[in-house]
Structure formats: structure tokens, C-alpha cells
Scaffold this motif. Sequence first.
Motif, PDB file in Angstrom:
ATOM      1  N   ARG A   5       0.822  -1.214   0.000  1.00 15.60           N
ATOM      2  CA  ARG A   5       0.000   0.000   0.000  1.00 15.60           C
ATOM      3  C   ARG A   5       0.853   1.259   0.000  1.00 15.60           C
ATOM      4  NH1 ARG A   5      -2.654  -2.330   5.315  1.00 15.60           N
ATOM      5  NH2 ARG A   5      -0.391  -2.643   5.504  1.00 15.60           N
ATOM      6  N   ASP A   6       2.088   1.158   0.478  1.00 12.25           N
ATOM      7  CA  ASP A   6       2.946   2.327   0.584  1.00 12.25           C
ATOM      8  C   ASP A   6       4.405   1.894   0.574  1.00 12.25           C
ATOM      9  OD1 ASP A   6       3.395   1.307   3.170  1.00 12.25           O
ATOM     10  OD2 ASP A   6       1.817   2.582   4.014  1.00 12.25           O
ATOM     11  N   LYS A   7       5.296   2.851   0.761  1.00 11.68           N
ATOM     12  CA  LYS A   7       6.728   2.577   0.734  1.00 11.68           C
ATOM     13  C   LYS A   7       7.142   1.648   1.865  1.00 11.68           C
ATOM     14  CE  LYS A   7      11.174   4.999   0.664  1.00 11.68           C
ATOM     15  NZ  LYS A   7      11.831   6.350   0.684  1.00 11.68           N
ATOM     16  N   ASP A   8       6.500   1.780   3.037  1.00 14.33           N
ATOM     17  CA  ASP A   8       6.845   0.924   4.174  1.00 14.33           C
ATOM     18  C   ASP A   8       6.572  -0.541   3.866  1.00 14.33           C
ATOM     19  OD1 ASP A   8       7.701   3.086   5.651  1.00 14.33           O
ATOM     20  OD2 ASP A   8       5.779   3.358   6.693  1.00 14.33           O
ATOM     21  N   ASP A   9       5.491  -0.815   3.156  1.00 14.84           N
ATOM     22  CA  ASP A   9       5.191  -2.197   2.779  1.00 14.84           C
ATOM     23  C   ASP A   9       6.268  -2.750   1.852  1.00 14.84           C
ATOM     24  OD1 ASP A   9       2.892  -2.390   4.285  1.00 14.84           O
ATOM     25  OD2 ASP A   9       1.556  -1.820   2.636  1.00 14.84           O
ATOM     26  N   LEU A  10       6.749  -1.922   0.925  1.00 12.60           N
ATOM     27  CA  LEU A  10       7.832  -2.360   0.033  1.00 12.60           C
ATOM     28  C   LEU A  10       9.097  -2.664   0.834  1.00 12.60           C
ATOM     29  CD1 LEU A  10       7.333   0.222  -2.863  1.00 12.60           C
ATOM     30  CD2 LEU A  10       6.859  -2.233  -2.978  1.00 12.60           C
ATOM     31  N   ASP A  11       9.373  -1.823   1.839  1.00 11.05           N
ATOM     32  CA  ASP A  11      10.528  -2.059   2.706  1.00 11.05           C
ATOM     33  C   ASP A  11      10.393  -3.389   3.439  1.00 11.05           C
ATOM     34  OD1 ASP A  11      12.082   0.198   2.171  1.00 11.05           O
ATOM     35  OD2 ASP A  11      10.964   1.438   3.590  1.00 11.05           O
ATOM     36  N   ARG A  12       9.204  -3.688   3.943  1.00 11.81           N
ATOM     37  CA  ARG A  12       9.006  -4.937   4.676  1.00 11.81           C
ATOM     38  C   ARG A  12       9.197  -6.157   3.787  1.00 11.81           C
ATOM     39  NH1 ARG A  12       5.420  -1.761   7.829  1.00 11.81           N
ATOM     40  NH2 ARG A  12       3.752  -1.914   6.280  1.00 11.81           N
ATOM     41  N   LEU A  13       8.886  -6.012   2.510  1.00 10.42           N
ATOM     42  CA  LEU A  13       9.090  -7.120   1.574  1.00 10.42           C
ATOM     43  C   LEU A  13      10.565  -7.318   1.237  1.00 10.42           C
ATOM     44  CD1 LEU A  13       6.161  -6.589  -0.971  1.00 10.42           C
ATOM     45  CD2 LEU A  13       6.308  -8.304   0.851  1.00 10.42           C
ATOM     46  N   GLY A  14      11.381  -6.330   1.555  1.00 10.70           N
ATOM     47  CA  GLY A  14      12.801  -6.431   1.241  1.00 10.70           C
ATOM     48  C   GLY A  14      13.155  -5.935  -0.144  1.00 10.70           C
ATOM     49  N   ILE A  15      12.234  -5.207  -0.793  1.00 11.71           N
ATOM     50  CA  ILE A  15      12.524  -4.644  -2.112  1.00 11.71           C
ATOM     51  C   ILE A  15      13.348  -3.384  -1.928  1.00 11.71           C
ATOM     52  CG2 ILE A  15      11.518  -3.627  -4.190  1.00 11.71           C
ATOM     53  CD1 ILE A  15       9.087  -5.440  -3.770  1.00 11.71           C
ATOM     54  N   GLU A  16      14.432  -3.273  -2.667  1.00 14.13           N
ATOM     55  CA  GLU A  16      15.358  -2.166  -2.501  1.00 14.13           C
ATOM     56  C   GLU A  16      15.666  -1.501  -3.831  1.00 14.13           C
ATOM     57  OE1 GLU A  16      17.958  -3.676   1.332  1.00 14.13           O
ATOM     58  OE2 GLU A  16      18.738  -4.078  -0.680  1.00 14.13           O
ATOM     59  N   ILE A  17      16.105  -0.273  -3.761  1.00 15.19           N
ATOM     60  CA  ILE A  17      16.568   0.433  -4.955  1.00 15.19           C
ATOM     61  C   ILE A  17      17.738  -0.342  -5.555  1.00 15.19           C
ATOM     62  CG2 ILE A  17      17.744   2.530  -5.756  1.00 15.19           C
ATOM     63  CD1 ILE A  17      16.060   4.076  -3.701  1.00 15.19           C
ATOM     64  N   GLY A  18      17.711  -0.532  -6.858  1.00 17.02           N
ATOM     65  CA  GLY A  18      18.761  -1.272  -7.543  1.00 17.02           C
ATOM     66  C   GLY A  18      18.419  -2.716  -7.828  1.00 17.02           C
ATOM     67  N   ASP A  19      17.329  -3.225  -7.244  1.00 18.88           N
ATOM     68  CA  ASP A  19      16.951  -4.613  -7.526  1.00 18.88           C
ATOM     69  C   ASP A  19      16.679  -4.799  -9.021  1.00 18.88           C
ATOM     70  OD1 ASP A  19      17.206  -5.439  -4.920  1.00 18.88           O
ATOM     71  OD2 ASP A  19      15.066  -5.289  -4.439  1.00 18.88           O
ATOM     72  N   ILE A  20      17.066  -5.963  -9.530  1.00 16.21           N
ATOM     73  CA  ILE A  20      16.927  -6.266 -10.952  1.00 16.21           C
ATOM     74  C   ILE A  20      15.511  -6.743 -11.255  1.00 16.21           C
ATOM     75  CG2 ILE A  20      17.716  -7.775 -12.825  1.00 16.21           C
ATOM     76  CD1 ILE A  20      19.826  -5.788 -12.077  1.00 16.21           C
ATOM     77  N   VAL A  21      14.997  -6.293 -12.386  1.00 15.07           N
ATOM     78  CA  VAL A  21      13.664  -6.695 -12.857  1.00 15.07           C
ATOM     79  C   VAL A  21      13.821  -7.400 -14.201  1.00 15.07           C
ATOM     80  CG1 VAL A  21      11.374  -5.897 -13.559  1.00 15.07           C
ATOM     81  CG2 VAL A  21      12.574  -4.760 -11.660  1.00 15.07           C
ATOM     82  N   ALA A  22      13.356  -8.638 -14.277  1.00 16.98           N
ATOM     83  CA  ALA A  22      13.393  -9.408 -15.521  1.00 16.98           C
ATOM     84  C   ALA A  22      12.022  -9.388 -16.170  1.00 16.98           C
ATOM     85  CB  ALA A  22      13.816 -10.852 -15.244  1.00 16.98           C
ATOM     86  N   ILE A  23      11.990  -9.178 -17.470  1.00 20.01           N
ATOM     87  CA  ILE A  23      10.745  -9.087 -18.233  1.00 20.01           C
ATOM     88  C   ILE A  23      10.415 -10.449 -18.825  1.00 20.01           C
ATOM     89  CG2 ILE A  23       9.536  -7.854 -20.056  1.00 20.01           C
ATOM     90  CD1 ILE A  23      10.598  -6.104 -17.710  1.00 20.01           C
ATOM     91  N   ASP A  24       9.182 -10.914 -18.637  1.00 15.01           N
ATOM     92  CA  ASP A  24       8.769 -12.203 -19.193  1.00 15.01           C
ATOM     93  C   ASP A  24       8.918 -12.199 -20.711  1.00 15.01           C
ATOM     94  OD1 ASP A  24       8.094 -12.834 -16.626  1.00 15.01           O
ATOM     95  OD2 ASP A  24       5.987 -13.312 -17.046  1.00 15.01           O
TER      96      ASP A  24
END
Length: 397
Positions: free
Chosen positions: A153-172
Motif C-alpha cells: 500500500r505504501d513505501k513501508d510495505d515495500l521495505d518490509r518485503l525487502g525490495i530495494e533500490i537497484g533490484d533487478i527486474v526481468a521481463i517475461d
Amino acid sequence: MERLTIDAEYLADILKSLFAIPSPTGYTDTIVRFVSGELEKLGLTVEITRRGAIRAVRRGKDSRGARAVVSHVDTLGAQVKYLKDNGRLELVPIGTWSARFAEGARATIFTEKGSYRGTILPLKASGHTFNDEIDKLPIGWPYVELRVDALTRDKDDLDRLGIEIGDIVAIDPQPEFLDNGFIVSRHLDNKAGVALMLAALKAMQDADVETPVASHWLFTIAEEVGVGASSIVSPEVASLVSVDNGTSAPGQNSSEFGVTIAMADQTGPFDWHLTKKLVDVCKYNDIRYQKDVFRYYRSDSASAVEAGADVRTALVTFGVDASHGYERIHMHALRSIAELITAYLTSDVEIKRDFQQTGPVTGFTRQPTGKARQELSADVETEEIDDPDHPHSAGHA
């Protein structure tokens, strides 16, 4: 230099396996392990650089003046730029590709805690909410965001998931193999090149052919960001043939069928003699080919030369429609390039001087400089004319 029969079923199966392995630049360890394993199954010993570029050498009669063939295992992708207050992710592209093709893509975010799935969406994605504003949004990476398939729902939720700036995103890739031979997918650039190289190697191993010089099978991990073959070409290599996608588009001569031989890209012309050699091999073996020039394109060959490799370079391509988007190619092109590789690597070496990195002018190559042969009109004598200044001289081509 007879072309060998290519196992098209093996080629297709390997390509499907490659599609199943995400490999955006910067996240290539898994595909490096897969390709290395396949090379070992085919009987070659594999060397891997610190970062993951692959070299496998197939012995020939002579180790000097080796011939190298190279493809890249990395693909386009994206990276987390910012964790947004709305619980979504701002992205930047890995490699050069339009956000136009990112809209609607399914993707995987790789974090240190594990991976998450998501969808890349325009900032205004719902017509029920924004009406015709969804069609007025500009195209660009600032106008898309990644919706994570988790409670964010917000940035804090992303932090709790462990998602960080710089994480790699692969496209299907979303590949489709059609019965008529067409293949539609993202990342044909350059997983198709890797697959056809392995298919060519398999054909050579199955036939137990001997080559005049050693052949180096190279696979790079950062071509999409310009690094490519900058640190994988060894000193004994005299010629380097890159295998990559061409661009089947208006104003281009590339085709989804046969081999497209690049005469130049944005870094300049390819080696005259090596390119002519590839054309001659196609002619001799009745392999369909066409030539093209690419203005906004570079390959592993460019990175090798820019890094200081004194090698002759060439580029053979499979014409891709909508390159760096939803790409399409035909199996005919992949099989044709694999056939060309087998015929080229088994052909005689004509420039023996290339066995040494440097030498005297003796044995150095010559390019045609005389006047081209002309068809003589009926009222002109047709005997051989030796005077190079004569207007109908055949010159020395």
C-alpha cells in the motif's frame, strides 16, 4: 567447407530452455551455468571469467589464427529506481528499449530475500477512472510503474518485503513457437543467437569434423549495455564473428529468412576480407543471404575492438521484426546462420599471415583497386585487355 545438417529440434528445445531462464544484464549467473553445462555436454572444456563470460575452445589442426564466434546471453530488463509512496516501483531500463514495450509486461523482481511477480503499468492505467486521459499520457520510463503482486500500500510495505533500490527486474519473454516456423518472443536478442551457436557446435561434434584452426565459442554477459566481448577474446584469435539480431524494418535490407550479413554498424565498416569470406561461404553452399547496414546498432565485435583486440570482425544476423520489443523471427534464419557457422569454421584459412599478431608487409592482404569489369558492347572487341588505364580494362579485382 560443406555446410552441416542442423538439428532444428535441438535448436528449438535449447531456445525454449534459454527463454525459461531470466537473464537481464547484471543477473546472468543462472544462464551462464546452463550454457556452460550444455557446452560440457557437447564435449568442450569451459572457462569462465570472474564476471561470467564463457569461453570454450574446440581444437583444430593449428591453435594459431583461431576463429571465434560470439553471442551474448544477457537481455534487456529494468532496475528499481525508487520506492514510491503509493507502494509501486519506479523503474529505469537495462539496455536501450522503449517504455512503450514495457507497458503491460509481466515481470519478476529479484531481491536478496527472494523474488516477486508484478506488472509494468502506465501511471494512468484504468479507463474507468481516467477516461481518455489514458491515451494522452506521454511515452517514457517516468510514466510507467511496476505494480508488485503483494500487499504494497505504501513505501513501508515495500521495505518490509525487502525490495530495494537497484533490484533487478526481468521481463517475461512470452514466447510462441508457431507451426509455420515463426517464433515470437521478447529476448530473441540474443537467446536465439546462443541457441543457434550451440546447434552449430552440436552438428560439428556429431559429424566429428576437423577444422584447420581452433574455434573459440564465446558467450558474453553485458552486450546490452555496451561491454560485450571486451575481455574474453584471447590473443591467438585472429577473426571474430558476432551472431546477433538484425533489424527487419522499413529502410533496412534484413530479412527474417536466410542470413543477414552486416557490412557496417554505427562503429563503422566490418572487416572487408572476413565479411567477403562469409559471403563466399554462403554462395558456395547455397545459403540464402542478404547484406545490410545498421546505423543505430553495435555488437560484441565493437566492444572487442574498442577494448584493444586486434582481430578481424564481422557480424551475421537473423532479421528480427520489432527488435527490442515483441520480436519475431523465423526458424529458417536461425538454421541458415548455424549452417554458415559450420561451413565457415571448416573452410580453409586464406590469410596465413594472421597466424602472427604482427609481421612484415609480405603476405599482407590486398583489396581491389582497379576499375570494375564492364560488359562490352557488340562493336567492341572482347579479347583480354591488359592495359590498366584502358577504359575497358578488367583491372585487378
